[in-house]
Design a protein around this motif. Structure first.
Motif, PDB file in Angstrom:
ATOM      1  N   MET A  49     -22.288  86.994-110.427  1.00 21.77           N
ATOM      2  CA  MET A  49     -21.867  88.244-111.065  1.00 21.77           C
ATOM      3  C   MET A  49     -21.228  89.232-110.080  1.00 21.77           C
ATOM      4  O   MET A  49     -20.290  89.924-110.428  1.00 21.77           O
ATOM      5  N   ASN A  50     -21.747  89.271-108.850  1.00 25.48           N
ATOM      6  CA  ASN A  50     -21.337  90.318-107.921  1.00 25.48           C
ATOM      7  C   ASN A  50     -20.666  89.824-106.644  1.00 25.48           C
ATOM      8  O   ASN A  50     -20.175  90.638-105.863  1.00 25.48           O
ATOM      9  N   GLY A  51     -20.688  88.521-106.381  1.00 25.06           N
ATOM     10  CA  GLY A  51     -20.140  88.018-105.126  1.00 25.06           C
ATOM     11  C   GLY A  51     -21.099  88.303-103.981  1.00 25.06           C
ATOM     12  O   GLY A  51     -22.292  88.468-104.178  1.00 25.06           O
ATOM     13  N   THR A  84     -23.130  76.445-122.105  1.00 25.75           N
ATOM     14  CA  THR A  84     -23.822  77.343-123.021  1.00 25.75           C
ATOM     15  C   THR A  84     -24.273  78.606-122.307  1.00 25.75           C
ATOM     16  O   THR A  84     -24.111  79.711-122.823  1.00 25.75           O
ATOM     17  N   ALA A  85     -24.818  78.455-121.112  1.00 28.55           N
ATOM     18  CA  ALA A  85     -25.255  79.620-120.337  1.00 28.55           C
ATOM     19  C   ALA A  85     -24.065  80.508-119.991  1.00 28.55           C
ATOM     20  O   ALA A  85     -24.144  81.735-120.077  1.00 28.55           O
ATOM     21  N   ALA A  86     -22.936  79.889-119.631  1.00 30.29           N
ATOM     22  CA  ALA A  86     -21.735  80.653-119.282  1.00 30.29           C
ATOM     23  C   ALA A  86     -21.234  81.461-120.473  1.00 30.29           C
ATOM     24  O   ALA A  86     -20.711  82.561-120.314  1.00 30.29           O
ATOM     25  N   SER A  87     -21.438  80.927-121.670  1.00 30.48           N
ATOM     26  CA  SER A  87     -21.023  81.639-122.877  1.00 30.48           C
ATOM     27  C   SER A  87     -22.024  82.719-123.279  1.00 30.48           C
ATOM     28  O   SER A  87     -21.666  83.669-123.968  1.00 30.48           O
ATOM     29  N   SER A  88     -23.261  82.555-122.861  1.00 29.68           N
ATOM     30  CA  SER A  88     -24.337  83.446-123.310  1.00 29.68           C
ATOM     31  C   SER A  88     -24.551  84.659-122.416  1.00 29.68           C
ATOM     32  O   SER A  88     -25.079  85.661-122.873  1.00 29.68           O
ATOM     33  N   VAL A  89     -24.213  84.550-121.151  1.00 28.51           N
ATOM     34  CA  VAL A  89     -24.485  85.619-120.190  1.00 28.51           C
ATOM     35  C   VAL A  89     -23.197  86.384-119.921  1.00 28.51           C
ATOM     36  O   VAL A  89     -22.205  85.806-119.475  1.00 28.51           O
ATOM     37  N   ASN A  93     -18.543  86.105-113.207  1.00 28.71           N
ATOM     38  CA  ASN A  93     -17.243  85.967-112.566  1.00 28.71           C
ATOM     39  C   ASN A  93     -17.045  84.460-112.337  1.00 28.71           C
ATOM     40  O   ASN A  93     -17.689  83.869-111.470  1.00 28.71           O
ATOM     41  N   PHE A  94     -16.160  83.847-113.126  1.00 28.13           N
ATOM     42  CA  PHE A  94     -16.023  82.393-113.076  1.00 28.13           C
ATOM     43  C   PHE A  94     -15.381  81.900-111.787  1.00 28.13           C
ATOM     44  O   PHE A  94     -15.556  80.743-111.418  1.00 28.13           O
ATOM     45  N   LYS A  95     -14.665  82.755-111.081  1.00 30.45           N
ATOM     46  CA  LYS A  95     -14.154  82.366-109.754  1.00 30.45           C
ATOM     47  C   LYS A  95     -15.325  82.203-108.795  1.00 30.45           C
ATOM     48  O   LYS A  95     -15.359  81.265-108.007  1.00 30.45           O
ATOM     49  N   ASN A 108     -17.241  67.360-105.182  1.00 27.37           N
ATOM     50  CA  ASN A 108     -17.048  66.428-106.297  1.00 27.37           C
ATOM     51  C   ASN A 108     -17.927  66.695-107.512  1.00 27.37           C
ATOM     52  O   ASN A 108     -18.458  65.768-108.117  1.00 27.37           O
ATOM     53  N   ILE A 109     -18.078  67.967-107.882  1.00 31.30           N
ATOM     54  CA  ILE A 109     -18.750  68.279-109.141  1.00 31.30           C
ATOM     55  C   ILE A 109     -17.819  67.785-110.249  1.00 31.30           C
ATOM     56  O   ILE A 109     -16.644  68.126-110.257  1.00 31.30           O
ATOM     57  N   PRO A 110     -18.328  66.964-111.194  1.00 33.20           N
ATOM     58  CA  PRO A 110     -17.433  66.334-112.168  1.00 33.20           C
ATOM     59  C   PRO A 110     -16.993  67.216-113.334  1.00 33.20           C
ATOM     60  O   PRO A 110     -16.462  66.714-114.309  1.00 33.20           O
ATOM     61  N   PHE A 111     -17.224  68.521-113.251  1.00 31.24           N
ATOM     62  CA  PHE A 111     -16.797  69.420-114.316  1.00 31.24           C
ATOM     63  C   PHE A 111     -16.647  70.818-113.753  1.00 31.24           C
ATOM     64  O   PHE A 111     -17.138  71.127-112.672  1.00 31.24           O
ATOM     65  N   LYS A 112     -15.966  71.658-114.516  1.00 28.93           N
ATOM     66  CA  LYS A 112     -15.765  73.045-114.130  1.00 28.93           C
ATOM     67  C   LYS A 112     -16.804  73.904-114.845  1.00 28.93           C
ATOM     68  O   LYS A 112     -17.086  73.686-116.022  1.00 28.93           O
ATOM     69  N   ILE A 113     -17.385  74.878-114.133  1.00 22.66           N
ATOM     70  CA  ILE A 113     -18.352  75.773-114.755  1.00 22.66           C
ATOM     71  C   ILE A 113     -17.563  76.810-115.546  1.00 22.66           C
ATOM     72  O   ILE A 113     -16.964  77.712-114.982  1.00 22.66           O
ATOM     73  N   SER A 114     -17.534  76.605-116.846  1.00 22.64           N
ATOM     74  CA  SER A 114     -16.712  77.441-117.712  1.00 22.64           C
ATOM     75  C   SER A 114     -17.191  77.298-119.145  1.00 22.64           C
ATOM     76  O   SER A 114     -17.671  76.223-119.539  1.00 22.64           O
ATOM     77  N   PRO A 115     -17.025  78.352-119.955  1.00 22.63           N
ATOM     78  CA  PRO A 115     -17.365  78.213-121.368  1.00 22.63           C
ATOM     79  C   PRO A 115     -16.416  77.259-122.089  1.00 22.63           C
ATOM     80  O   PRO A 115     -16.670  76.855-123.214  1.00 22.63           O
ATOM     81  N   LYS A 116     -15.319  76.874-121.433  1.00 22.46           N
ATOM     82  CA  LYS A 116     -14.331  75.976-122.039  1.00 22.46           C
ATOM     83  C   LYS A 116     -14.442  74.538-121.515  1.00 22.46           C
ATOM     84  O   LYS A 116     -13.596  73.712-121.818  1.00 22.46           O
ATOM     85  N   ALA A 117     -15.460  74.252-120.733  1.00 25.90           N
ATOM     86  CA  ALA A 117     -15.609  72.907-120.165  1.00 25.90           C
ATOM     87  C   ALA A 117     -15.734  71.874-121.279  1.00 25.90           C
ATOM     88  O   ALA A 117     -16.385  72.108-122.296  1.00 25.90           O
ATOM     89  N   ASP A 118     -15.088  70.715-121.091  1.00 25.13           N
ATOM     90  CA  ASP A 118     -15.202  69.605-122.040  1.00 25.13           C
ATOM     91  C   ASP A 118     -16.212  68.606-121.474  1.00 25.13           C
ATOM     92  O   ASP A 118     -15.850  67.707-120.715  1.00 25.13           O
ATOM     93  N   CYS A 119     -17.455  68.806-121.825  1.00 25.17           N
ATOM     94  CA  CYS A 119     -18.532  67.996-121.260  1.00 25.17           C
ATOM     95  C   CYS A 119     -18.491  66.541-121.717  1.00 25.17           C
ATOM     96  O   CYS A 119     -19.048  65.676-121.055  1.00 25.17           O
TER      97      CYS A 119
END
Length: 123
Positions: A49-51, A84-89, A93-95, A108-119
């Protein structure tokens, strides 16, 4: 440890989310529950949230989840919980969220932390 007023609402939402998850059935065949994901990553919330400086407990949680997510079902479960957490809180700051794995030495995290991620695409 005092909690900043800026974090009270997001932490309250996160705790509510954890309670709801505890009552919901786990993802098919996944060994990692959403409660585990959320508990592992709560120390990361202030950075997301704050860096600033990434808390060592945050990196410990990220490394623990990364090591535990051995199967596709596990990785999809972690992705879905984070989505779900990204959409709920509010206030994330997604960057900052995207930078966390690298800052903690996890590649090598296989997904992006985002409310739009295609899990469903996570392998």
């Amino acid at each position: 440890m005092a909690i900043s007023r800026k974090l009270v609402k997001p932490l309250s939402l996160l705790l509510l989310y954890m309670v709801l998850l505890a009552e919901s059935p786990p993802h098919a065949e996944a060994a990692i529950t959403c409660s585990t994901v959320v508990n592992s990553l709560i120390p990361c919330l202030s950075y997301v949230m704050n860096g600033g400086k990434v808390p060592p407990t945050c990196c410990k949680g990220i490394k623990s989840l990364y090591g535990a997510a051995k199967t596709t079902a596990d990785r999809r479960s972690v992705c879905s919980c984070l989505k779900t957490a990204a959409s709920s809180v509010s206030g994330i700051n997604f960057k900052n969220a995207a930078a966390l794995p690298g800052k903690c030495g996890v590649k090598n995290i296989p997904f992006k932390i985002s409310p739009k991620a295609d899990c469903s695409m996570v392998k």
